[in-house]
Write a protein that holds these residues in place. Structure first.
Motif, short mmCIF file in Angstrom:
data_model
loop_
_atom_site.label_atom_id
_atom_site.label_comp_id
_atom_site.label_asym_id
_atom_site.label_seq_id
_atom_site.Cartn_x
_atom_site.Cartn_y
_atom_site.Cartn_z
N LEU A 47 -12.69 -81.16 -31.88
CA LEU A 47 -14.01 -81.66 -31.17
C LEU A 47 -13.80 -83.08 -30.81
O LEU A 47 -14.15 -83.26 -29.44
N ASN A 48 -13.53 -83.92 -31.48
CA ASN A 48 -13.22 -85.30 -30.83
C ASN A 48 -12.46 -85.44 -29.72
O ASN A 48 -12.67 -86.18 -28.68
N LYS A 49 -11.42 -84.82 -29.74
CA LYS A 49 -10.55 -84.69 -28.45
C LYS A 49 -11.30 -84.31 -27.27
O LYS A 49 -11.18 -84.63 -26.23
N LEU A 50 -11.90 -83.11 -27.61
CA LEU A 50 -12.86 -82.51 -26.37
C LEU A 50 -13.87 -83.38 -25.83
O LEU A 50 -13.90 -83.48 -24.55
N LYS A 51 -14.45 -84.24 -26.77
CA LYS A 51 -15.45 -85.10 -26.44
C LYS A 51 -14.72 -86.28 -25.62
O LYS A 51 -15.36 -86.70 -24.57
N GLU A 52 -13.46 -86.54 -25.90
CA GLU A 52 -12.84 -87.88 -25.25
C GLU A 52 -12.35 -87.23 -23.97
O GLU A 52 -12.50 -88.26 -22.98
#
Length: 176
Positions: free
Chosen positions: A166-171
């Protein structure tokens, strides 16, 4: 006697694959980001890991992938042990049923694990990933089994795999 030994072997393998709750997830596959060698599309993926919180549940795995070519969906790879026809999956996320998960492939991959590739809207995937109490219903031809994960079910390895994904998709500005 053979069935007892086989069951004990399965339990030992399951414990080995899932590890202890407090164990670092370095023993399981981590999220991977790469470019498609054909068209250069960015792909963020998590290989299947255990999505079961205890040995009394269905013996399930789940992996997930986001592809830049299909930015509004997440592909799931769900599976169970043995040779069986995986038909689909549904989730009960904190009391909300999510069933709008469609086949991305009409074929089940067979082997010691049987898996099916499915696709779901990214906003529904985020609900699953952030759920406190998630029940995963793995549907087979004439039966189903249930496993659980989420913040209140700490034994599933998949719990530690959602945040980096999820953090990568937010990034990448895919989700807010």
């Amino acid at each position: 006697m053979f069935k007892v030994k086989l069951k004990l072997l399965k339990v030992a393998i399951f414990i080995t694959l899932t590890g202890c709750t407090g164990m670092n997830d370095a023993m399981t596959p981590s999220m991977n980001t790469h470019k498609d060698s054909f068209d250069g599309a960015l792909i963020v993926s998590q290989a299947p890991v255990s999505s079961s919180s205890s040995l009394t549940e269905g013996w399930h795995t789940m992996g997930f992938e986001w592809n830049q070519k299909f930015p509004d969906v997440v592909f799931l790879e769900v599976g169970t042990n043995g040779i069986t026809n995986v038909q689909g999956v549904a989730f009960n996320v904190d009391g909300e049923i999510i069933e709008n998960i469609t086949e991305a492939s009409v074929l089940t991959k067979y082997g010691s694990w049987s898996t099916r590739r499915l696709v779901m809207p990214i906003n529904e995937f985020v609900k699953v990933a952030k759920g406190r109490d998630v029940k995963m219903k793995l549907i087979q031809i004439d039966t189903y089994s249930v496993s659980s994960f989420g913040a209140s079910n700490s034994g599933a390895v998949v719990n530690s795999k959602f945040p980096p994904f999820l953090n990568k998709l937010k990034e990448l500005d895919v989700i807010k």
